[in-house]
Design an enzyme around this catalytic site. Structure first.
Site, PDB file in Angstrom:
ATOM      1  N   CYS A 242       0.830  -1.203   0.000  1.00  0.00           N
ATOM      2  CA  CYS A 242       0.000   0.000   0.000  1.00  0.00           C
ATOM      3  C   CYS A 242       0.870   1.260   0.000  1.00  0.00           C
ATOM      4  O   CYS A 242       1.548   1.534  -0.972  1.00  0.00           O
ATOM      5  CB  CYS A 242      -0.974  -0.051   1.176  1.00  0.00           C
ATOM      6  SG  CYS A 242      -2.412   1.023   0.968  1.00  0.00           S
ATOM      7  N   HIS A 323      -3.863  -5.237   0.086  1.00  0.00           N
ATOM      8  CA  HIS A 323      -3.441  -5.859   1.346  1.00  0.00           C
ATOM      9  C   HIS A 323      -3.563  -7.371   1.253  1.00  0.00           C
ATOM     10  O   HIS A 323      -4.639  -7.931   1.488  1.00  0.00           O
ATOM     11  CB  HIS A 323      -4.285  -5.330   2.499  1.00  0.00           C
ATOM     12  CG  HIS A 323      -4.005  -3.902   2.849  1.00  0.00           C
ATOM     13  ND1 HIS A 323      -3.268  -3.527   3.951  1.00  0.00           N
ATOM     14  CD2 HIS A 323      -4.333  -2.750   2.216  1.00  0.00           C
ATOM     15  CE1 HIS A 323      -3.167  -2.211   3.996  1.00  0.00           C
ATOM     16  NE2 HIS A 323      -3.810  -1.712   2.946  1.00  0.00           N
ATOM     17  N   GLU A 325      -2.641  -9.550   3.281  1.00  0.00           N
ATOM     18  CA  GLU A 325      -2.913 -10.137   4.600  1.00  0.00           C
ATOM     19  C   GLU A 325      -4.321  -9.870   5.094  1.00  0.00           C
ATOM     20  O   GLU A 325      -4.655 -10.179   6.233  1.00  0.00           O
ATOM     21  CB  GLU A 325      -1.915  -9.554   5.605  1.00  0.00           C
ATOM     22  CG  GLU A 325      -2.271  -8.181   6.159  1.00  0.00           C
ATOM     23  CD  GLU A 325      -2.272  -7.045   5.137  1.00  0.00           C
ATOM     24  OE1 GLU A 325      -2.854  -5.994   5.437  1.00  0.00           O
ATOM     25  OE2 GLU A 325      -1.705  -7.201   4.047  1.00  0.00           O
TER      26      GLU A 325
END
Length: 353
Positions: A242, A323, A325
């Site tokens: 990001c 993202h 995760e």
């Protein structure tokens, strides 16, 4: 319950219901996520913003601390169509204003058409429309928050042990907890450094990989992180998520730009240009890479062709705008963390002085 008011930069003032009292201001944004309100509200990337949930009911499965991405609520305020008492009480305890009983479809449409904008909120027994307008007028553009990293970063270096298979120096520009756990779960020791760490601080870790985290605000304001990237470019493998992708790109000679309303939600389609495979991703960003510099574009957003992945074999760099995760959200791209640690196998460790 008492009244609340939401003042928008386009001149409108919306009336709502106060769920947690207070007066605040921030950049008005929205998320399309239909679950994950706990994670969203504790995501440091929402600092200095007012978060609107497009999903109509927020709080339908309670509030559990094990879902938090950081230690506190990060947006300046929360807006929902309907908010349960669990969430409202949590926000009130955190001192974060919250409002509901407002047409969030209208807010989302406004932001999509006019862009993320200054917003003021006044909620509570004595709140007035004038209070909300006054707050909105005092709202600074996101790029003017030059020290926003200090709000979300660790103050001192910390270490999260994962087994010692690799040492990762993570520049904490507002890192989510699940990024750290995704690395420790794979055996890495993660050395979390403040957002303004120096090249000497990184060298003292002796890392196998440099990782630049997600975070809020304009990537051009993270000058210390860019200096670290510039210092070790070509000598130490690097990865970023990001804001981290944007910081690395800028440091290597590329550039970034502000988006109209950004990507925030759990259903952003991303295409890998090497495999032609499309995965669904979770995202939260208001800036994007414009000029990629020496990095190769490997993934793009299906909706608007913005850059989602960058690689460089020569520099040992891999980055992602989304993202991998994400909790909650699709786990289609968790393999990114395996790729990050694969970089460590050929790393030229930066030795401490």
């Amino acid at each position: 319950m008492s009244d609340a008011y939401i003042a928008l930069a386009d001149g409108r003032v919306l009336k709502a219901r106060a769920r947690a009292p207070g007066r605040t201001r921030g950049e008005l944004v929205f998320t399309t996520a239909y679950t994950g309100y706990e994670e969203s509200l504790t995501d440091p990337s929402y600092a200095e913003q007012i978060l609107t949930f497009s999903y109509p009911l927020i709080g339908n499965y309670g509030v559990r601390t094990e879902r938090f991405e950081s230690e506190s609520v990060r947006p300046n305020a929360a807006v929902a169509r309907e908010m349960t008492d669990d969430v409202a009480d949590w926000l009130a305890a955190e001192g974060v204003p919250a409002v509901d009983h407002v047409d969030t479809r209208e807010i989302v449409t406004t932001v999509r058409e006019e862009g993320a904008m200054a917003c003021g909120i006044a909620a509570g027994p004595d709140a007035t429309a004038e209070d909300a307008v006054e707050a909105m007028e005092a709202c600074k553009p996101m790029s003017d928050h030059v020290d926003i990293g200090a709000q979300v970063s660790v103050a001192e270096p910390t270490v999260h042990e994962g087994g010692g298979d690799a040492d990762v120096a993570l520049l904490d520009c507002g890192a989510k907890g699940s990024i750290i756990s995704s690395l420790t779960d794979r055996g890495a020791d993660v050395h979390v450094l403040p957002y303004d760490a120096t090249p000497e601080d990184v060298a003292a870790v002796g890392p196998d990989v440099l990782f630049v985290s997600n975070g809020p605000g304009d990537p051009e304001n993270f000058v210390a992180a860019q200096a670290v990237v510039d210092e070790f470019a070509g000598d130490l493998p690097m990865a970023g998520i990001c804001l981290g992708q944007q910081v690395i790109t800028s440091a290597l000679g590329g550039s970034t730009e502000k988006m109209t309303f950004g990507h925030r939600g759990v259903n952003q389609p991303v295409k890998d240009l090497r495999t032609d495979k499309v995965v669904m991703t979770t995202q939260n960003h208001g800036y994007t890479v414009d000029d990629t510099g020496p990095l190769e574009v490997t993934q793009v957003n299906v909706n608007d062709d913005t850059v989602e992945g960058l690689d460089s074999e020569d520099l040992d760099v891999i980055t992602r705008q989304y993202h991998p995760e994400a909790n909650p959200g699709p786990h289609d791209s968790l393999g990114f963390f395996d790729e990050v640690l694969d970089l460590a196998t050929s790393s030229r460790r930066v030795a401490a002085d």
